[in-house]
Design a protein around this motif. Structure first.
Motif, PDB file in Angstrom:
ATOM      1  N   ASP A  87       0.828  -1.218   0.000  1.00  9.41           N
ATOM      2  CA  ASP A  87       0.000   0.000   0.000  1.00  9.41           C
ATOM      3  C   ASP A  87       0.860   1.264   0.000  1.00  9.41           C
ATOM      4  O   ASP A  87       1.796   1.385   0.810  1.00  9.41           O
ATOM      5  CB  ASP A  87      -0.909   0.024   1.231  1.00  9.41           C
ATOM      6  N   ILE A 101       0.769  -4.059 -14.359  1.00 13.32           N
ATOM      7  CA  ILE A 101       0.328  -2.830 -13.692  1.00 13.32           C
ATOM      8  C   ILE A 101      -0.933  -3.060 -12.864  1.00 13.32           C
ATOM      9  O   ILE A 101      -1.036  -2.602 -11.718  1.00 13.32           O
ATOM     10  CB  ILE A 101       0.116  -1.708 -14.729  1.00 13.32           C
ATOM     11  N   GLU A 102      -1.900  -3.779 -13.421  1.00 16.06           N
ATOM     12  CA  GLU A 102      -3.146  -4.030 -12.673  1.00 16.06           C
ATOM     13  C   GLU A 102      -2.865  -4.808 -11.394  1.00 16.06           C
ATOM     14  O   GLU A 102      -3.482  -4.544 -10.351  1.00 16.06           O
ATOM     15  CB  GLU A 102      -4.165  -4.767 -13.554  1.00 16.06           C
ATOM     16  N   ILE A 108      -1.541  -2.362  -8.897  1.00 21.22           N
ATOM     17  CA  ILE A 108      -2.618  -1.516  -8.355  1.00 21.22           C
ATOM     18  C   ILE A 108      -3.452  -2.298  -7.348  1.00 21.22           C
ATOM     19  O   ILE A 108      -3.795  -1.793  -6.270  1.00 21.22           O
ATOM     20  CB  ILE A 108      -3.489  -0.971  -9.494  1.00 21.22           C
ATOM     21  N   ASP A 109      -3.768  -3.543  -7.677  1.00 20.85           N
ATOM     22  CA  ASP A 109      -4.526  -4.389  -6.751  1.00 20.85           C
ATOM     23  C   ASP A 109      -3.787  -4.568  -5.423  1.00 20.85           C
ATOM     24  O   ASP A 109      -4.404  -4.703  -4.364  1.00 20.85           O
ATOM     25  CB  ASP A 109      -4.795  -5.761  -7.372  1.00 20.85           C
ATOM     26  N   ALA A 160      -0.532  -0.107  -5.100  1.00 20.76           N
ATOM     27  CA  ALA A 160       0.262   0.979  -5.688  1.00 20.76           C
ATOM     28  C   ALA A 160      -0.573   2.253  -5.764  1.00 20.76           C
ATOM     29  O   ALA A 160      -1.725   2.228  -6.203  1.00 20.76           O
ATOM     30  CB  ALA A 160       0.749   0.574  -7.081  1.00 20.76           C
ATOM     31  N   SER A 161       0.017   3.362  -5.356  1.00 18.15           N
ATOM     32  CA  SER A 161      -0.723   4.630  -5.371  1.00 18.15           C
ATOM     33  C   SER A 161      -0.407   5.463  -6.605  1.00 18.15           C
ATOM     34  O   SER A 161      -1.183   6.348  -6.972  1.00 18.15           O
ATOM     35  CB  SER A 161      -0.424   5.440  -4.112  1.00 18.15           C
ATOM     36  N   VAL A 172       1.677   4.909 -10.633  1.00 21.87           N
ATOM     37  CA  VAL A 172       2.380   4.025 -11.559  1.00 21.87           C
ATOM     38  C   VAL A 172       3.184   4.879 -12.540  1.00 21.87           C
ATOM     39  O   VAL A 172       2.685   5.887 -13.052  1.00 21.87           O
ATOM     40  CB  VAL A 172       1.404   3.115 -12.341  1.00 21.87           C
ATOM     41  N   LEU A 177      -6.331   4.193 -16.014  1.00 23.97           N
ATOM     42  CA  LEU A 177      -5.938   3.485 -14.807  1.00 23.97           C
ATOM     43  C   LEU A 177      -6.650   4.110 -13.616  1.00 23.97           C
ATOM     44  O   LEU A 177      -7.045   5.281 -13.655  1.00 23.97           O
ATOM     45  CB  LEU A 177      -4.420   3.557 -14.603  1.00 23.97           C
ATOM     46  N   THR A 178      -6.803   3.360 -12.562  1.00 20.57           N
ATOM     47  CA  THR A 178      -7.511   3.847 -11.373  1.00 20.57           C
ATOM     48  C   THR A 178      -6.613   4.630 -10.426  1.00 20.57           C
ATOM     49  O   THR A 178      -7.060   5.108  -9.386  1.00 20.57           O
ATOM     50  CB  THR A 178      -8.136   2.662 -10.621  1.00 20.57           C
ATOM     51  N   VAL A 179      -5.328   4.723 -10.768  1.00 18.81           N
ATOM     52  CA  VAL A 179      -4.393   5.545  -9.987  1.00 18.81           C
ATOM     53  C   VAL A 179      -3.636   6.438 -10.971  1.00 18.81           C
ATOM     54  O   VAL A 179      -3.625   6.162 -12.182  1.00 18.81           O
ATOM     55  CB  VAL A 179      -3.395   4.673  -9.181  1.00 18.81           C
ATOM     56  N   TYR A 227      -1.017   7.880 -13.460  1.00 17.89           N
ATOM     57  CA  TYR A 227       0.004   7.240 -14.286  1.00 17.89           C
ATOM     58  C   TYR A 227       0.861   8.314 -14.930  1.00 17.89           C
ATOM     59  O   TYR A 227       0.353   9.284 -15.490  1.00 17.89           O
ATOM     60  CB  TYR A 227      -0.632   6.381 -15.376  1.00 17.89           C
TER      61      TYR A 227
END
Length: 483
Positions: free
Chosen positions: A36, A54-55, A58-59, A62-63, A65, A74-76, A78
């Motif tokens: 985390d 990468i996924e 993130i899972d 990763a805050s 990338v 991406l959900t964070v 990049y």
């Protein structure tokens, strides 16, 4: 640590003010071990591409990338950069607050001799009272704890993390050309850079010997302002390096058997060798045989002397060095058969170890057992074989690492290469363990078996005997014939 502190002075990342106050818990290039709050840096490897993971990163928490490919959705956050390998070293150095600045850091590069010189240096410094971390081919050791080594030069994030955890005063690091080319030393600052030699190797990776040299030269761009280079000036490329570094106003200490160097060594076969540093001359028998090991000792002794220590007890200091795995390890197999394991994997290294064997065992028939690595630099093979033929009474070509190449293809390569020689000179026995056994079975006179190429490494091929390394092969056969 805040994002703005980690990216400080890293121009490749640019300005991302919305991230400035984001808390960052670490820097990582391995998606499977991301935790985390860490930055995950996606690196395009030779077998795997970090962007494909990468996924997973993130899972795992990763805050942010960072990568080289153009990606979106991406959900964070990049951030795309030109060279993620270079960036991760700079990020890790910032995150761990540049731990190399508070230690004496010694980097050793060269085709051959890095491990031996590194362990000679480590041993001598410990004898002089320093606590020393070591990073190299055969193992890593930090704060007195020894660990297996998977790479000659660790990853950029691993080396920075390890240095931050080390309480040792000195750090000795083997620095490979690939490690330098891949920016694994980014963010490091060295007090000494040692150059042992440059020989024909790794041209499958570097393409030309000039490119290979320039990769090695990168070490000396990472020196601290007051740092020094220690260079084997008897080597052609070492001599070239001396001229370049002097033009760059870097102080150079040369080590040589000829000329007027800072450190002069005299190799003798019948009496004790001599070593002269700063006009002080001592006897200097290296703990491993051969002129090349006296050179390695001279490089290490130059570090010790330049740090202000007297070298008059050098030979006594080095006497209890523990055996270096895969470096001229000698064995008595039977009453008449001896063996030596050595990591030599270039023509020049073979010439050095073969000539040393001939000098040390003049009454023994010399059998050389070695092979080539699949999908690796094939341009050095002919010279290696001709060197073996020149010095050996009998050469056996056998398996080294196939690296995914079919055994039959390698065998055909051996057959083609051996056609120029008689069967008395060259044999082909693909099973490495049985090649050694056959030499022992056929020995009718004092015999020496030289096993080169694998050294300390485990086998990647499965052989007839239940063994996993050259050392295990010799141990097994010693028990077999002694029972």
């Amino acid at each position: 640590m805040k994002w703005k502190e980690i990216v400080n002075y890293i121009n490749e990342i640019g300005q991302h003010e919305q991230l400035n106050d984001l808390d960052i818990s670490g820097v990582n290039e391995r998606a499977s071990s991301v935790r985390d709050g860490e930055i995950f840096v996606a690196i395009e490897g030779f077998e795997k591409d970090g962007h494909d993971f990468i996924e997973q990163a993130i899972d795992n928490g990763a805050s942010v990338v960072i990568g080289q490919k153009a990606l979106s959705d991406l959900t964070v956050p990049y951030i795309q950069v030109e060279n993620s390998r270079k960036v991760i070293g700079a990020l890790a150095a910032n995150f761990y607050e540049h731990p190399s600045k508070d230690k004496i850091v010694i980097g050793i590069t060269g085709t051959n001799g890095k491990t031996t010189t590194g362990l000679f240096t480590t041993h001598l410094l410990r004898k002089a009272g320093y606590s020393v971390s070591f990073f190299g081919t055969v193992f890593n050791e930090i704060n007195g704890q020894r660990m297996d080594s998977s790479l000659t030069t660790p990853s950029a994030s691993m080396i920075q993390k390890s240095l931050s955890e080390s309480t040792d005063e000195v750090v000795v690091i083997e620095v490979s050309s690939q490690g330098l080319q891949q920016h694994r030393m980014e963010g490091m600052a060295f007090d000494y850079g040692l150059f042992t030699n440059l020989q024909h190797d790794h041209l499958d990776y570097h393409k030309t010997i000039e490119d290979y040299f320039m990769a090695k030269k990168k070490l000396f761009s990472l020196l601290k302002p007051s740092a020094k280079a220690i260079v084997n000036s008897d080597d052609h490329w070492g001599n070239k390096l001396v001229d370049i570094l002097k033009d760059e106003q870097i102080e150079v200490l040369t080590v040589s058997e000829t000329g007027d160097p800072h450190t002069h060594y005299a190799f003798e076969t019948t009496v004790k060798n001599r070593l002269t540093i700063n006009e002080q001359t001592i006897q200097a028998q290296a703990p491993l045989p051969g002129k090349y090991n006296l050179l390695n000792l001279s490089m290490a002794a130059t570090v010790l002397s330049d740090l202000g220590h007297n070298i008059d007890q050098l030979e006594e200091m080095i006497k209890d060095l523990e055996p270096i795995p895969g470096r001229f390890e000698a064995y008595d197999l039977t009453d008449t058969v001896k063996a030596v394991i050595d990591y030599a994997h270039t023509a020049e290294a073979l010439e050095a170890v073969l000539s040393t064997c001939k000098a040390m065992y003049p009454d023994h028939r010399l059998n050389h057992v070695f092979g080539f690595r699949g999908n690796r630099d094939s341009s050095k093979r002919e010279k290696m074989l001709s060197t073996s033929i020149q010095y050996s009474d009998h050469t056996i070509l056998t398996l080294d690492d196939l690296n995914g190449l079919a055994e039959e293809i390698m065998k055909n390569t051996y057959i083609s290469m051996a056609q120029s020689y008689s069967t008395i000179e060259v044999d082909i026995i693909m099973d490495r363990s049985l090649a050694v056994k056959q030499v022992i079975d056929n020995a009718e006179e004092p015999t020496l078996i030289l096993l080169t190429g694998k050294g300390h490494e485990d086998y990647t091929c499965t052989f007839n005997l239940p063994v996993h390394s050259d050392k295990e092969t010799l141990d097994y056969l010693t028990d077999y014939y002694m029972d």
